[in-house]
Design a protein around this motif. Structure first.
Motif, PDB file in Angstrom:
ATOM      1  N   LYS A  66       0.835  -1.205   0.000  1.00  0.00           N
ATOM      2  CA  LYS A  66       0.000   0.000   0.000  1.00  0.00           C
ATOM      3  C   LYS A  66       0.867   1.251   0.000  1.00  0.00           C
ATOM      4  N   ALA A  69       2.305   1.701  -3.460  1.00  0.00           N
ATOM      5  CA  ALA A  69       1.274   2.135  -4.403  1.00  0.00           C
ATOM      6  C   ALA A  69       0.950   3.617  -4.201  1.00  0.00           C
ATOM      7  N   THR A  70       0.877   4.041  -2.948  1.00  0.00           N
ATOM      8  CA  THR A  70       0.596   5.444  -2.634  1.00  0.00           C
ATOM      9  C   THR A  70       1.747   6.338  -3.115  1.00  0.00           C
ATOM     10  N   GLU A  71       2.965   5.940  -2.800  1.00  0.00           N
ATOM     11  CA  GLU A  71       4.146   6.725  -3.185  1.00  0.00           C
ATOM     12  C   GLU A  71       4.269   6.859  -4.698  1.00  0.00           C
ATOM     13  N   LEU A  72       3.898   5.799  -5.418  1.00  0.00           N
ATOM     14  CA  LEU A  72       3.990   5.811  -6.874  1.00  0.00           C
ATOM     15  C   LEU A  72       2.770   6.432  -7.548  1.00  0.00           C
ATOM     16  N   GLY A  73       1.762   6.787  -6.746  1.00  0.00           N
ATOM     17  CA  GLY A  73       0.549   7.372  -7.297  1.00  0.00           C
ATOM     18  C   GLY A  73      -0.252   6.380  -8.127  1.00  0.00           C
ATOM     19  N   ALA A  74      -0.195   5.124  -7.765  1.00  0.00           N
ATOM     20  CA  ALA A  74      -0.881   4.074  -8.520  1.00  0.00           C
ATOM     21  C   ALA A  74      -2.395   4.192  -8.383  1.00  0.00           C
ATOM     22  N   ASP A  75      -3.110   3.851  -9.454  1.00  0.00           N
ATOM     23  CA  ASP A  75      -4.566   3.832  -9.419  1.00  0.00           C
ATOM     24  C   ASP A  75      -5.080   2.649  -8.613  1.00  0.00           C
ATOM     25  N   ALA A  77      -5.403   0.136  -5.516  1.00  0.00           N
ATOM     26  CA  ALA A  77      -5.266   0.113  -4.065  1.00  0.00           C
ATOM     27  C   ALA A  77      -5.392  -1.332  -3.606  1.00  0.00           C
TER      28      ALA A  77
END
Length: 86
Positions: A66, A69-75, A77
């Motif tokens: 998580k 994913a947040t750090e990479l700005g992933a769509d 979750a």
């Protein structure tokens, strides 16, 4: 269960689903009302795979996934239970 999980000729998602289903069948068959966990979540299954094939698999950890994913700005979750679907 483990032989099927470790069979690299079968798709990984199919192996994980089959392992989870077999674990659930065992829980239903043998649970006397005291079972709290039968170790079928993605984190535990990824650990089994990592122990068998340490150069190929890693241990799934929701918090790390998580955060990445947040750090990479992933769509996408990730789910807390380790489900492979969003």
């Amino acid at each position: 269960m483990f032989r099927a999980l470790f069979n690299e000729e079968t798709d990984l998602a199919v192996r994980i689903d089959a392992f989870q289903n077999a674990a659930e069948e065992l829980r239903v068959k043998y649970d006397d009302g005291t079972w709290r966990n039968h170790y079928r979540n993605t984190n535990v299954i990824s650990t089994y795979l990592w122990l068998r094939y340490p150069d190929k698999y890693y241990i799934y950890k929701y918090e790390l996934y998580k955060a990445a994913a947040t750090e990479l700005g992933a769509d996408y979750a990730p789910k807390r239970n380790g489900s492979e679907t969003a």
